[in-house]
Design an enzyme around this catalytic site. Structure first.
Site, mmCIF file in Angstrom:
data_model
loop_
_atom_site.group_PDB
_atom_site.id
_atom_site.type_symbol
_atom_site.label_atom_id
_atom_site.label_comp_id
_atom_site.label_asym_id
_atom_site.label_seq_id
_atom_site.Cartn_x
_atom_site.Cartn_y
_atom_site.Cartn_z
ATOM 1 C CD GLU A 136 1.331 -5.605 5.641
ATOM 2 O OE1 GLU A 136 2.103 -6.547 5.943
ATOM 3 O OE2 GLU A 136 0.582 -5.636 4.641
ATOM 4 C CB ALA B 212 -0.862 -0.007 1.244
ATOM 5 C CD GLU C 149 -2.701 -7.526 2.635
ATOM 6 O OE1 GLU C 149 -2.447 -6.344 2.330
ATOM 7 O OE2 GLU C 149 -3.243 -7.841 3.706
ATOM 8 N N GLY D 26 0.463 -4.989 0.831
ATOM 9 C CA GLY D 26 -0.696 -4.991 -0.065
ATOM 10 C C GLY D 26 -0.395 -5.641 -1.410
#
Ligand code: CO8
Length: 258
Positions: A132, A66, A112, A109
């Site tokens: 993270e 992200a 993911e 992300g």
């Protein structure tokens, strides 16, 4: 399609190709980038000529997570009121098969996003991880849920709690990726696989994808029942008759997707 800012989307025969294209930030997944991925795959979902989809990045990064610069200042009320990350899951509503072709970093992300796809193929230099924890947060888009299903508890916990990464070979051994190929052959191999999938009845392919994905949600008994009902349903299609008849007559089937 030139109307996108952060991705390239093109049709290559029966395959829809989405290439993440924010090279300066290693394809960090900003809101804008995610919206564009969602729009592109929706267009491919609606396009009858497209039978399967590939999502890829660059040689250095599939996606490095992200966008930390975008998230840094987000407050809890912002996150909660905007239901931050909710739109990411739209990808899982696409009924056509999606292959993630991963070279380089697939972190946070990015990992993911790859796991939301149906098949992951990795180039030899691919790196997977959920770092993270190093940023004082946790995976927010399925990382804690999909990783454990893909590689088991001990390895998933190690990745999520230490921020350690898996290289391509380790990821294949653990079952996260279906195959590892030389870096420069990644897109060719992914395209071959996507073309093969797209060469079958699109109706049957969608049923197969739905049946496999049902295993995420259902008990074994219910899953097997669901699979059997889907299997029964194929006998109501033209393409099952055609596929079996072609086998018996020793010819190539012609799919009508009905
Ligand atoms: N967000 C924003 N910018 C990034 C990101 C990112 N995730 N990753 C890299 N960049 C930027 C860098 O800031 C740098 O920009 P600049 O040139 O302006 O300084 C540029 O990309 C190049 O990066 P590096 O110089 O760091 O390149 P290196 O080759 O030295 O290192 C790494 C590559 C190891 C990938 C390194 O960039 C890195 O560690 N990146 C962060 C990885 C990470 O922590 N990802 C997890 C993000 S958090 C997350 O995904 C939360 C998930 C929640 C669900 C999904 C939500 C949207």
């Amino acid at each position: 399609n030139s109307s996108f800012q952060y991705i390239l989307a093109e049709k290559k025969g029966r395959v829809g190709l989405v290439t993440l294209n924010r090279p300066k930030s290693l394809n960090a997944l900003s809101d804008g980038l995610i919206s564009e991925i969602n729009s592109a795959v929706k267009l491919f979902q609606e396009d009858k000529d497209v039978g399967s989809i590939i999502i890829t990045g660059s040689e250095k990064a599939f996606a490095a997570g992200a966008d930390i610069k975008e998230m840094e200042k987000v407050t809890l009320p912002d996150a909660y009121n905007n239901d931050l990350l909710a739109q990411w899951h739209d990808l899982t509503k696409i009924r056509k098969p999606i292959i993630a072709a991963v070279n380089g970093y697939a972190l946070g992300g990015g990992c993911e996003l790859a796991m939301m796809c149906d098949i992951i193929i990795a180039g030899e230099k691919a790196v997977f991880g959920q770092p993270e924890i190093k940023l004082g947060t946790i995976p927010g888009c399925g990382g804690t849920q999909r990783l454990i299903r893909a590689i088991g508890k001990s390895k998933a916990m190690e990745l999520v709690l230490t921020g350690n990464n898996l290289n391509a070979i380790e990821a294949e051994k653990a079952g996260l990726v279906s195959k590892v190929v030389p870096v420069e052959e990644l897109l060719t191999e992914a395209t071959k696989m996507a073309e093969k999938i797209a060469s079958y009845s699109q109706l049957t392919v969608a049923m197969a994808k739905e049946a496999v994905n049902a295993s995420y949600e259902l008990t074994l008994q219910e899953g097997i029942r669901f699979e059997r009902r889907m299997f029964h349903s194929t006998f109501g299609t033209h393409d099952q008759k055609e596929g079996m008849n072609a086998f018996v007559e020793k010819r190539t089937p012609t799919w009508h997707n009905k």
